[in-house]
Scaffold this motif. Structure first.
Motif, PDB file in Angstrom:
ATOM      1  N   VAL A  14      25.634  -6.030  40.059  1.00 37.34           N
ATOM      2  CA  VAL A  14      26.163  -6.796  41.185  1.00 37.34           C
ATOM      3  C   VAL A  14      26.687  -8.134  40.669  1.00 37.34           C
ATOM      4  O   VAL A  14      26.017  -8.806  39.894  1.00 37.34           O
ATOM      5  CB  VAL A  14      25.054  -7.052  42.233  1.00 37.34           C
ATOM      6  N   ILE A  15      27.892  -8.500  41.098  1.00 34.65           N
ATOM      7  CA  ILE A  15      28.437  -9.822  40.763  1.00 34.65           C
ATOM      8  C   ILE A  15      28.360 -10.686  42.017  1.00 34.65           C
ATOM      9  O   ILE A  15      29.051 -10.433  43.009  1.00 34.65           O
ATOM     10  CB  ILE A  15      29.909  -9.732  40.295  1.00 34.65           C
ATOM     11  N   GLY A  16      27.476 -11.683  41.974  1.00 33.72           N
ATOM     12  CA  GLY A  16      27.305 -12.579  43.115  1.00 33.72           C
ATOM     13  C   GLY A  16      27.649 -14.003  42.749  1.00 33.72           C
ATOM     14  O   GLY A  16      28.273 -14.267  41.721  1.00 33.72           O
ATOM     15  N   GLY A  17      27.226 -14.929  43.602  1.00 34.40           N
ATOM     16  CA  GLY A  17      27.541 -16.344  43.385  1.00 34.40           C
ATOM     17  C   GLY A  17      28.872 -16.698  44.017  1.00 34.40           C
ATOM     18  O   GLY A  17      29.662 -15.814  44.386  1.00 34.40           O
ATOM     19  N   GLY A  18      29.135 -17.987  44.139  1.00 42.25           N
ATOM     20  CA  GLY A  18      30.327 -18.455  44.837  1.00 42.25           C
ATOM     21  C   GLY A  18      31.621 -17.929  44.254  1.00 42.25           C
ATOM     22  O   GLY A  18      32.576 -17.640  44.982  1.00 42.25           O
TER      23      GLY A  18
END
Lengths: 314, 314
Positions: free
Chosen positions: B258-262
């Motif tokens: 999963v690629i998260g963050g702003g």
């Protein structure tokens, strides 16, 4: 019995409950590579090992086999063997089990080195361990929460193909700058050739004496004799390896990192630069958590690991 | 209640059993940074959130707090907060628990985003998951065998400081060529400045319009308008990120990344090059095993993860 499938031979060892190898057998695979023939030879060797202890193969706790390649552990299938053609989806475990009437398990060879070192070698007492097998290529294995970790599809632990130098040396896998490309045997050979070209090193004579066969041992011999070029090669290899170790240390926060495989014998020559590189690239907490040690079981690690695999999954 | 300690504020959210955030509170930490004062403010905010639902804080299932820093999870201690001085070995969990008479747990902020996305977001159904939090810096978290993995001393998951370009960009950690140095906000700022210097890009006007404040959103806006330089920046960032993803995929063989963050909001602009880079650098079996997805909970992920932490450890 632990079985270690290598590039040029298959080693078998009868292992006792204390992790000691009681007796061994070695089969050359230089000419015998077809699955059916090789499985037959392995079965016979297992029977001989058992017979030497006055028991039958069926009385063994089991057979744990390590193979370099893509393995389906649950089904005991060898999907592919690295550098050996003709091994496609071979049901190695079930064929041997049927033949010998005892439990057979197959796993990745580096995984078996890992469990061997973890239970009986340099990693004893660890519950979160990373093991690098440094040889022609680089393999690895992970112990997570006191168990071998295989990931979602038995492919975890491919430490050798971590890219640490994009655009760097060409790897056997086709990519560039993998850890294996930077420190595997082909990198060592390239470094030695470059040093010989530059001149002013004992390596030239040593390479000449061995008819051009360049090995890690040769570089160690030159380093032991005080050769500067050889020492610089080990220092560079240690630095690259340190990046690989630091990356895994940051990622997994293990309590122990074991460096195994044939090249680990050169530990005295690369250990200082390896440690310095880990200090430079790992974060403080995970670096302090991880004991960094040389493997202690030598070439027996895989066989012993095969036995551990059998016991642990009993 | 899930609590998310950030660089400039603390976000609190009352989370229901379905992982939905019912109501939130935000405290600015720009002026209030001393532990005692901030803990007091957090306690009051929790009480208000509870009161709004007609219950007392003591009737909550618990409070799960994510903080960027070095955490001793078992003891609920914050050893150090990143970018905030004065937080040294603060027993955050026990102080809040005593004050509010309810269970309190503290963990790394990226770990909470990870469990949030895993239980209620893009990683649902996975048992072996890796989550990258891509913001100013890069953090990460690991789910191993269906549980958050913290390593031997709660420091696992430091994906941002994996060295992928030795000698590359200088990182906030002091090293060079960390994933964070190559794709974090400071890298984006440097890339935009270089593009503006080269000229021929809309970025110049956009930067001018925002008084020189360069953000990932600004690069996305230019990319959306078809700006070539902006698109090239996202493509490069995606390629570097792909090396980080591939390395973890090879190492852990997860079923989901999963690629998260702003910065994940820029997914449409970097996804193609990210995927191409993973294809180039990951090995076949682990690459095929891992579903690569954008996080789905947005800025709520950490708060929801705080609630998950409380439930999972009940």
């Amino acid at each position: 019995v632990g079985v270690d499938f290598g590039g040029t031979n298959v080693k078998l060892g009868l292992v006792d409950r204390r992790g000691r190898v009681q007796c061994t057998q070695t089969l050359s695979t230089r000419f015998v590579r077809q699955p059916a023939v090789l499985i037959d030879a392995v079965a016979q060797a297992v029977q001989q090992l058992a017979r030497a202890r006055g028991i039958s193969a069926a009385q063994l706790a089991g057979i744990g086999i390590g193979a370099p390649g893509i393995i389906d552990v649950r089904r005991g299938l060898v999907h592919e063997l690295i550098n050996v053609s003709g091994w496609n989806d071979v049901p190695l475990a079930s064929r041997l089990a049927k033949r010998l009437r005892c439990r057979c398990l197959v796993d990745n060879d580096a995984n078996l080195v890992t469990v061997g070192e973890w239970r009986f070698g340099a990693g004893r007492g660890s519950s979160e361990l990373v093991c690098f097998t440094w040889g022609t290529g680089i393999g690895g294995g992970l112990i997570v929460r006191g168990q071998l970790y295989r990931g979602a599809r038995d492919a975890a632990g491919e430490l050798g193909h971590m890219v640490i130098a994009p655009g760097g040396r060409r790897c056997a896998c086709g990519d560039r700058g993998c850890l294996e490309a930077q420190v595997g045997t082909s990198a060592i050979v390239a470094e030695v050739r470059a040093a010989v070209r530059r001149g002013g090193t004992r390596l030239r004579r040593l390479v000449h004496e061995t008819d051009g066969r360049i090995t890690p041992e040769l570089v160690s011999r030159a380093a032991r004799q005080g050769d500067r070029a050889a020492r610089a090669i080990w220092a560079r290899l240690g630095r690259w390896m340190g990046i690989g170790v630091a990356n895994v240390v940051n990622l997994l926060n293990p309590d122990c990192v074991v460096i195994g495989g044939g090249v680990a014998k050169a530990w005295p020559y690369f250990a200082a630069s390896l440690r310095a590189s880990v200090r430079e690239h790992a974060m403080t907490v995970p670096r302090r958590t991880a004991r960094l040690v040389k493997a202690s079981l030598g070439p027996h690690a895989g066989m012993i690991g095969g036995a551990v695999l059998v016991w642990e999954s009993a």
